[in-house]
Design a protein around this motif. Structure first.
Motif, PDB file in Angstrom:
ATOM      1  N   SER A  69     -10.202   3.506 -15.682  1.00  0.00           N
ATOM      2  CA  SER A  69      -9.431   2.396 -16.250  1.00  0.00           C
ATOM      3  C   SER A  69      -8.853   1.499 -15.160  1.00  0.00           C
ATOM      4  O   SER A  69      -7.978   0.675 -15.434  1.00  0.00           O
ATOM      5  CB  SER A  69      -8.290   2.939 -17.120  1.00  0.00           C
ATOM      6  N   GLY A  70      -9.291   1.662 -13.929  1.00  0.00           N
ATOM      7  CA  GLY A  70      -8.797   0.833 -12.841  1.00  0.00           C
ATOM      8  C   GLY A  70      -7.835   1.593 -11.938  1.00  0.00           C
ATOM      9  O   GLY A  70      -7.738   2.824 -11.985  1.00  0.00           O
ATOM     10  N   VAL A  71      -7.123   0.851 -11.114  1.00  0.00           N
ATOM     11  CA  VAL A  71      -6.193   1.438 -10.145  1.00  0.00           C
ATOM     12  C   VAL A  71      -4.842   0.733 -10.249  1.00  0.00           C
ATOM     13  O   VAL A  71      -4.720  -0.327 -10.869  1.00  0.00           O
ATOM     14  CB  VAL A  71      -6.734   1.318  -8.705  1.00  0.00           C
ATOM     15  N   ARG A  72      -3.858   1.334  -9.631  1.00  0.00           N
ATOM     16  CA  ARG A  72      -2.531   0.729  -9.522  1.00  0.00           C
ATOM     17  C   ARG A  72      -1.978   1.049  -8.142  1.00  0.00           C
ATOM     18  O   ARG A  72      -2.471   1.956  -7.456  1.00  0.00           O
ATOM     19  CB  ARG A  72      -1.596   1.265 -10.601  1.00  0.00           C
ATOM     20  N   LEU A  73      -0.963   0.315  -7.750  1.00  0.00           N
ATOM     21  CA  LEU A  73      -0.299   0.588  -6.475  1.00  0.00           C
ATOM     22  C   LEU A  73       0.556   1.834  -6.643  1.00  0.00           C
ATOM     23  O   LEU A  73       1.568   1.817  -7.349  1.00  0.00           O
ATOM     24  CB  LEU A  73       0.556  -0.604  -6.059  1.00  0.00           C
ATOM     25  N   GLY A  74       0.117   2.929  -6.017  1.00  0.00           N
ATOM     26  CA  GLY A  74       0.810   4.190  -6.215  1.00  0.00           C
ATOM     27  C   GLY A  74       2.048   4.349  -5.360  1.00  0.00           C
ATOM     28  O   GLY A  74       3.067   4.867  -5.814  1.00  0.00           O
ATOM     29  N   LEU A  75       1.998   3.877  -4.107  1.00  0.00           N
ATOM     30  CA  LEU A  75       3.104   4.125  -3.186  1.00  0.00           C
ATOM     31  C   LEU A  75       3.039   3.144  -2.031  1.00  0.00           C
ATOM     32  O   LEU A  75       1.953   2.784  -1.566  1.00  0.00           O
ATOM     33  CB  LEU A  75       3.038   5.565  -2.650  1.00  0.00           C
ATOM     34  N   THR A  76       4.191   2.679  -1.596  1.00  0.00           N
ATOM     35  CA  THR A  76       4.296   1.946  -0.334  1.00  0.00           C
ATOM     36  C   THR A  76       5.123   2.823   0.601  1.00  0.00           C
ATOM     37  O   THR A  76       6.343   2.845   0.522  1.00  0.00           O
ATOM     38  CB  THR A  76       4.970   0.569  -0.530  1.00  0.00           C
ATOM     39  N   LYS A  77       4.439   3.542   1.452  1.00  0.00           N
ATOM     40  CA  LYS A  77       5.085   4.543   2.298  1.00  0.00           C
ATOM     41  C   LYS A  77       5.663   3.904   3.545  1.00  0.00           C
ATOM     42  O   LYS A  77       5.032   3.071   4.194  1.00  0.00           O
ATOM     43  CB  LYS A  77       4.092   5.636   2.672  1.00  0.00           C
ATOM     44  N   LEU A  78       6.860   4.327   3.895  1.00  0.00           N
ATOM     45  CA  LEU A  78       7.548   3.811   5.070  1.00  0.00           C
ATOM     46  C   LEU A  78       7.002   4.469   6.332  1.00  0.00           C
ATOM     47  O   LEU A  78       6.935   5.691   6.436  1.00  0.00           O
ATOM     48  CB  LEU A  78       9.050   4.076   4.947  1.00  0.00           C
ATOM     49  N   ASP A  79       6.602   3.657   7.287  1.00  0.00           N
ATOM     50  CA  ASP A  79       6.107   4.131   8.579  1.00  0.00           C
ATOM     51  C   ASP A  79       7.293   4.216   9.543  1.00  0.00           C
ATOM     52  O   ASP A  79       7.863   3.199   9.932  1.00  0.00           O
ATOM     53  CB  ASP A  79       5.044   3.166   9.108  1.00  0.00           C
ATOM     54  N   VAL A  80       7.671   5.439   9.916  1.00  0.00           N
ATOM     55  CA  VAL A  80       8.881   5.637  10.712  1.00  0.00           C
ATOM     56  C   VAL A  80       8.597   5.773  12.203  1.00  0.00           C
ATOM     57  O   VAL A  80       9.467   6.191  12.964  1.00  0.00           O
ATOM     58  CB  VAL A  80       9.653   6.886  10.219  1.00  0.00           C
ATOM     59  N   THR A  81       7.395   5.416  12.640  1.00  0.00           N
ATOM     60  CA  THR A  81       7.102   5.476  14.070  1.00  0.00           C
ATOM     61  C   THR A  81       8.012   4.508  14.832  1.00  0.00           C
ATOM     62  O   THR A  81       8.367   3.429  14.337  1.00  0.00           O
ATOM     63  CB  THR A  81       5.635   5.133  14.350  1.00  0.00           C
ATOM     64  N   THR A  82       8.376   4.891  16.033  1.00  0.00           N
ATOM     65  CA  THR A  82       9.310   4.101  16.843  1.00  0.00           C
ATOM     66  C   THR A  82       8.627   2.852  17.388  1.00  0.00           C
ATOM     67  O   THR A  82       7.488   2.912  17.857  1.00  0.00           O
ATOM     68  CB  THR A  82       9.851   4.944  18.005  1.00  0.00           C
ATOM     69  N   GLY A  83       9.331   1.720  17.316  1.00  0.00           N
ATOM     70  CA  GLY A  83       8.809   0.487  17.881  1.00  0.00           C
ATOM     71  C   GLY A  83       8.983   0.443  19.391  1.00  0.00           C
ATOM     72  O   GLY A  83       9.547   1.351  20.009  1.00  0.00           O
ATOM     73  N   SER A  84       8.508  -0.613  19.986  1.00  0.00           N
ATOM     74  CA  SER A  84       8.601  -0.775  21.437  1.00  0.00           C
ATOM     75  C   SER A  84      10.037  -1.094  21.856  1.00  0.00           C
ATOM     76  O   SER A  84      10.857  -1.529  21.049  1.00  0.00           O
ATOM     77  CB  SER A  84       7.662  -1.885  21.912  1.00  0.00           C
ATOM     78  N   MET A  85      10.323  -0.869  23.106  1.00  0.00           N
ATOM     79  CA  MET A  85      11.654  -1.134  23.648  1.00  0.00           C
ATOM     80  C   MET A  85      11.700  -2.530  24.260  1.00  0.00           C
ATOM     81  O   MET A  85      10.787  -2.952  24.967  1.00  0.00           O
ATOM     82  CB  MET A  85      12.022  -0.099  24.716  1.00  0.00           C
ATOM     83  N   LYS A  86      12.788  -3.227  23.970  1.00  0.00           N
ATOM     84  CA  LYS A  86      13.028  -4.552  24.543  1.00  0.00           C
ATOM     85  C   LYS A  86      14.362  -4.511  25.269  1.00  0.00           C
ATOM     86  O   LYS A  86      15.415  -4.377  24.649  1.00  0.00           O
ATOM     87  CB  LYS A  86      13.044  -5.616  23.440  1.00  0.00           C
ATOM     88  N   VAL A  87      14.325  -4.618  26.574  1.00  0.00           N
ATOM     89  CA  VAL A  87      15.535  -4.577  27.392  1.00  0.00           C
ATOM     90  C   VAL A  87      16.215  -5.940  27.344  1.00  0.00           C
ATOM     91  O   VAL A  87      15.602  -6.971  27.645  1.00  0.00           O
ATOM     92  CB  VAL A  87      15.214  -4.184  28.846  1.00  0.00           C
ATOM     93  N   THR A  88      17.492  -5.939  26.942  1.00  0.00           N
ATOM     94  CA  THR A  88      18.260  -7.184  26.835  1.00  0.00           C
ATOM     95  C   THR A  88      19.441  -7.237  27.794  1.00  0.00           C
ATOM     96  O   THR A  88      19.944  -8.336  28.081  1.00  0.00           O
ATOM     97  CB  THR A  88      18.788  -7.352  25.398  1.00  0.00           C
ATOM     98  N   ASP A  89      19.927  -6.086  28.255  1.00  0.00           N
ATOM     99  CA  ASP A  89      21.111  -5.975  29.119  1.00  0.00           C
ATOM    100  C   ASP A  89      22.369  -6.518  28.446  1.00  0.00           C
ATOM    101  O   ASP A  89      23.356  -6.846  29.129  1.00  0.00           O
ATOM    102  CB  ASP A  89      20.884  -6.705  30.456  1.00  0.00           C
ATOM    103  N   VAL A  90      22.356  -6.625  27.123  1.00  0.00           N
ATOM    104  CA  VAL A  90      23.541  -7.020  26.359  1.00  0.00           C
ATOM    105  C   VAL A  90      24.296  -5.749  25.984  1.00  0.00           C
ATOM    106  O   VAL A  90      23.717  -4.842  25.367  1.00  0.00           O
ATOM    107  CB  VAL A  90      23.156  -7.818  25.096  1.00  0.00           C
TER     108      VAL A  90
END
Length: 271
Positions: A69-90
């Motif tokens: 009968s078709g498909v549906r959007l079952g889940l939008t899973k959160l990706d918890v991998t760490t992003g890159s580091m940005k040094v601001t010195d603030v």
């Protein structure tokens, strides 16, 4: 009619996946943003196990015809991998190295018209030193106005704005004097928490207790003068966007062909 229902359900699901990808791309420069990945699940299916004897002759496929009968959007899973580091010195910019979330307090008026606080979790460390409106002194706040709180859930405030130092263990000092202890909080499954905008999650409650009374501490460390960037991969999202567009075109064409077939069938019956 079955093909029309299948393609219509697929178009609706593909549109939701497109909205998810667009949201990821829109937050590619948002500090601490975590992308979401869309996954689909199949709708109700039927199995035709008893075909007519005429239909079963000269068949190479096994018995039992599966009708979907078709498909549906079952889940939008959160990706918890760490992003890159940005040094601001603030000095007010904080980055979480490893696991954990900052806990912030949002002030609002309850049903009785009194000021109350609501705890939220976030990975965004772009805090600002802002002057308090109700008390003399300063506090660390988010760009949307939530207060960074200590291990007891109290706002981290300072009598004056001087040299701010925050150790990797979360000891907050102003001009060399210890002011508060900052903690990071652990969330085993962020998908269970409600997203409330501004890159924040609503902190859970338990037996009429608010966070942080029962939330476990995380083992992450704090790096001052740096920010965690978004974990959105532009190349991956663009590839996903192309695949979604192709799926949308395919199902749209299927609806058009189904409409033509139904028109032909109606014209044959009218003759």
């Amino acid at each position: 009619m079955q093909s029309l229902n299948i393609s219509t359900a697929a178009l609706r699901s593909v549109q939701q996946a497109l909205d998810n990808t667009a949201n990821n791309l829109a937050n590619v420069d948002t500090v601490g943003f975590k992308r979401r990945s869309a996954s689909f699940s199949e709708l109700l299916t039927d199995s035709m196990n008893e075909q007519a004897s005429v239909d079963s002759q000269q068949r190479n496929s096994p018995a039992g015809l599966r009708i979907g009968s078709g498909v549906r959007l079952g889940l939008t899973k959160l990706d918890v991998t760490t992003g890159s580091m940005k040094v601001t010195d603030v000095p007010t910019d904080l980055m979480i190295e490893g696991d954990g979330y900052f806990l912030v307090s949002h002030l609002f008026r309850n049903a009785d018209g009194e000021l109350d606080d609501e705890y939220r979790l976030t990975r965004s460390g772009d805090f600002e030193l802002s002057e308090l409106a109700d008390l003399p002194g300063f506090a660390l706040v988010t760009p949307s106005g939530e207060y960074l709180v200590d291990e007891n859930g109290n706002r981290i405030t300072f009598e004056n704005a001087g040299e701010l130092t925050i150790t990797p263990e979360g000891v907050v000092m102003m001009d060399g004097n210890e002011v508060a202890q900052l903690r990071l909080y652990k969330v085993d499954n962020p998908d269970q928490l409600q997203q409330i905008g501004n890159n924040q999650l609503l902190a859970p409650t338990l037996d009429d207790q608010k966070a942080p009374d029962f939330m476990p501490f995380a083992e992450g460390r704090i790096r001052q003068g740096a920010l965690e960037t978004s974990n959105v991969n532009v190349q991956e999202e663009m590839s996903q966007l192309l695949a979604i567009q192709r799926a949308y075109q395919l199902n749209s064409r299927a609806i058009g062909i189904t409409d033509q077939m139904m028109g032909i069938a109606n014209s044959l019956r009218s003759r």
